[in-house]
Design a protein around this motif. Structure first.
Motif: not given
Length: 191
Positions: A80-103
């Protein structure tokens, strides 16, 4: 735990302010309750206080860096803050922790689409759909990405599937129907 559940119920009803008050009670009773902290972060975000939402997520991550929803919520706020690289890095980590995290796949797709990484966006929407087939938002977003790639048949197929799986009162229904009509008639999407 009762305050946490009450907060979640209030939030589901659209009462972010009341939810925050209940989450405050839950956190006062257990300052290390990362679920309550992240729930409060989401409520802050919904009420427009994105900075506070990020700070709450940071706190939750410091307490438990393995709690995927904290990374997901922070990624959403960063997007939402337009920090797209930061957002992608956080989503990457969420997926690393839970490979089935649909959202996390879905939202990473949206962040990638905002960066004009259409191939990456399509890949993420596809991953989300592998885990949740009846996901009209992911289908519609993937269709828009396919349109950008010039894949009219693929876009039409995804739009049609989105309409099939979406509830009758889906807020995007009319917009998707309009896009299908425009594609059928050969009109380009307006930016």
């Amino acid at each position: 735990m009762l305050a946490l559940r009450r907060g979640q119920e209030l939030f589901a009803k659209g009462d972010a302010k009341g939810a925050i008050a209940e989450f405050d009670h839950a956190i006062a009773a257990d300052p290390s309750n990362v679920e309550a902290i992240v729930s409060r972060a989401v409520a802050y975000h919904a009420s427009g206080d994105v900075e506070r939402a990020i700070a709450e997520c940071d706190r939750a991550i410091q307490l438990d860096a393995t709690y995927a929803p904290a990374w997901m919520a922070r990624g959403f706020a960063k997007r939402q803050q337009k920090d797209l690289n930061g957002a992608i890095a956080d989503y990457d980590k969420a997926i690393e922790l839970n490979a089935n995290y649909v959202e996390a796949y879905f939202n990473r797709g949206r962040a990638r689409a905002a960066k004009d990484d259409v191939d990456g966006a399509i890949a993420d929407y596809t991953e989300a759909l592998k885990r949740k087939e009846k996901y009209p938002e992911a289908l519609a977003d993937r269709a828009r990405a396919k349109e950008k790639m010039g894949d009219k048949p693929g876009a039409m197929g995804d739009y049609a599937q989105a309409l099939r799986v979406a509830p009758k009162d889906w807020p995007q229904r009319e917009k998707v129907q309009d896009r299908m009509k425009a594609l059928w008639s050969g009109k380009e999407e307006r930016k």
